[in-house]
Motif scaffolding. Structure first.
Motif, short mmCIF file in Angstrom:
data_model
loop_
_atom_site.label_atom_id
_atom_site.label_comp_id
_atom_site.label_asym_id
_atom_site.label_seq_id
_atom_site.Cartn_x
_atom_site.Cartn_y
_atom_site.Cartn_z
N ALA A 23 20.36 22.65 98.54
CA ALA A 23 20.62 23.51 97.38
C ALA A 23 20.81 22.66 96.13
O ALA A 23 20.31 22.99 95.05
CB ALA A 23 21.84 24.38 97.64
N ARG A 24 21.51 21.54 96.30
CA ARG A 24 21.75 20.65 95.16
C ARG A 24 20.44 20.03 94.67
O ARG A 24 20.18 19.95 93.48
CB ARG A 24 22.75 19.56 95.56
N VAL A 27 18.45 22.62 92.73
CA VAL A 27 18.98 22.80 91.37
C VAL A 27 18.53 21.65 90.47
O VAL A 27 18.05 21.87 89.35
CB VAL A 27 20.52 22.92 91.38
N ASP A 28 18.67 20.42 90.97
CA ASP A 28 18.25 19.25 90.18
C ASP A 28 16.77 19.32 89.84
O ASP A 28 16.35 18.99 88.72
CB ASP A 28 18.54 17.96 90.96
N TYR A 31 16.16 22.35 87.28
CA TYR A 31 16.98 22.41 86.06
C TYR A 31 16.16 22.24 84.77
O TYR A 31 16.35 23.03 83.82
CB TYR A 31 18.11 21.37 86.11
N PRO A 32 15.23 21.27 84.69
CA PRO A 32 14.46 21.14 83.43
C PRO A 32 13.69 22.41 83.07
O PRO A 32 13.66 22.82 81.91
CB PRO A 32 13.50 19.98 83.73
N ILE A 35 16.39 25.08 81.97
CA ILE A 35 17.11 24.80 80.72
C ILE A 35 16.17 24.94 79.50
O ILE A 35 16.61 25.33 78.42
CB ILE A 35 17.80 23.41 80.75
N ARG A 36 14.87 24.66 79.70
CA ARG A 36 13.92 24.87 78.59
C ARG A 36 13.83 26.35 78.24
O ARG A 36 13.80 26.71 77.06
CB ARG A 36 12.53 24.34 78.97
N ARG A 39 17.14 27.36 76.53
CA ARG A 39 17.24 26.87 75.15
C ARG A 39 16.32 27.65 74.22
O ARG A 39 16.64 27.84 73.04
CB ARG A 39 16.92 25.38 75.10
N GLU A 48 24.77 27.25 77.01
CA GLU A 48 23.53 27.14 77.80
C GLU A 48 23.80 26.81 79.26
O GLU A 48 23.10 27.27 80.15
CB GLU A 48 22.58 26.11 77.16
N GLU A 49 24.85 26.03 79.50
CA GLU A 49 25.16 25.65 80.88
C GLU A 49 25.63 26.86 81.69
O GLU A 49 25.29 27.01 82.87
CB GLU A 49 26.24 24.57 80.87
N ALA A 52 22.56 28.91 82.48
CA ALA A 52 21.77 28.23 83.52
C ALA A 52 22.41 28.44 84.89
O ALA A 52 21.72 28.70 85.88
CB ALA A 52 21.65 26.75 83.20
N GLN A 53 23.73 28.36 84.93
CA GLN A 53 24.43 28.56 86.20
C GLN A 53 24.21 29.98 86.73
O GLN A 53 23.94 30.18 87.91
CB GLN A 53 25.92 28.30 86.00
N PHE A 56 20.76 30.20 88.27
CA PHE A 56 20.65 29.56 89.58
C PHE A 56 21.36 30.39 90.66
O PHE A 56 20.86 30.52 91.77
CB PHE A 56 21.21 28.14 89.55
N LEU A 57 22.51 30.96 90.33
CA LEU A 57 23.21 31.76 91.33
C LEU A 57 22.42 33.01 91.68
O LEU A 57 22.35 33.42 92.84
CB LEU A 57 24.62 32.13 90.83
#
Lengths: 195, 97
Positions: A23-24, A27-28, A31-32, A35-36, A39, A48-49, A52-53, A56-57
């Motif tokens: 899962a980690r 997400v990694d 993420y790009p 987040i694009r 934003r 923004e964080e 994003a969270q 993902f959830l």
């Protein structure tokens, strides 16, 4: 998304078996992409964080519903886009746009664009971007998204359709409606500037 | 291309030049935090997609109910006892009166 060697199907299998490490990694990896989108469509006063969270959830809770009909990043993009639009809708009222709301540099850039008397320079790019975002804030969330993707990110109608899940006719209608609203806004600003 | 299109294209072309220098990698600890929460979350129910429409659906159903009552108000307001009292169906069929 730069890591082409990432084993997405294998990672998804492990995530479905509740593997926290997988899962980690997922997400990694995503993420790009997320987040694009965040934003580009970030509502005012939302971190923004946090957004994003949320995305993902949602992705993890709906993972069992993913059938593989579209590429996984497209599926995640749609979750990201709808989450951003829901946030924008939740803000409800858009503040009225006034010339006085612009900074001195933004007003100058807008003046140059409207009057066409002096060419804008690359040094005005940051102000232009802020100005465009302020103008886009005046649109309905769905219309704003279409213009953002078409005119700022220069995506094709087909790409927007893949990212949002909307059909191409709907996207064209929204683009037409948004441009008409922007045109009206430009005219109002020109009139206010003259008066 | 009309004047507005020209102005808008000029403005967006300039805005595109600004780019976005911000890092797109996940901040330290973000993925760990999200993954830890993700594995404890129950999977979404298949009906979850309908939940966002539930309130709107309820309001529409209520509006339909009110409209149906309003349209058929005369039927509800008439007294059925009168109908039975004034109509002697058996008598009419047998032509007794």
């Amino acid at each position: 998304m730069a890591d082409d060697s990432f084993d997405l199907p294998g990672c998804l299998d492990r995530v479905r078996r509740r593997d926290q490490v997988a899962a980690r990694e997922l997400v990694d990896h995503l993420y790009p992409l997320v987040i694009r989108i965040v934003r580009s469509h970030l509502p005012r006063r939302v971190a923004e964080e946090d957004l994003a969270q949320d995305i993902f959830l949602k992705m993890f809770t709906r993972l069992e519903q993913y059938q593989g009909n579209v590429p996984f990043p497209h599926w995640v993009s749609r979750i990201a886009v709808t989450t951003c639009i829901d946030q924008l809708r939740a803000q409800k009222r858009r503040p009225e746009f006034r010339w006085a709301d612009l900074s001195e540099n933004e007003a100058e850039v807008l003046d140059n664009v409207l009057t066409d008397e002096r060419d804008v320079t690359p040094g005005d790019a940051l102000e232009a971007r802020e100005l465009v975002h302020k103008l886009l804030d005046q649109l309905k969330p769905d219309d704003r998204l279409v213009i953002q993707l078409l005119d700022l990110e220069q995506k094709t109608i087909a790409e927007i359709s893949a990212q949002t899940g909307w059909n191409q006719t709907l996207i064209k209608v929204r683009a037409f409606r948004a441009r008409r609203k922007l045109q009206k806004l430009f005219q109002e600003l020109q009139n206010k500037e003259k008066s | 291309m009309n004047q507005f299109d020209h102005q808008w294209q000029k403005l967006t072309a300039l805005a595109r030049q600004a780019g976005d220098p911000r890092d797109v990698a996940a901040p330290y600890g973000f993925a760990t935090r999200v993954a830890a929460r993700a594995v404890t979350l129950p999977p979404a129910s298949p009906w979850a997609a309908f939940e966002r429409f539930a309130l709107r659906g309820l309001l529409v159903a209520a509006a339909c109910g009110v409209a149906a009552i309003a349209v058929n108000y005369t039927i509800f307001s008439s007294e059925p006892a009168d109908d039975y009292a004034t109509t002697d169906t058996v008598g009419e069929i047998l032509n007794l009166s």
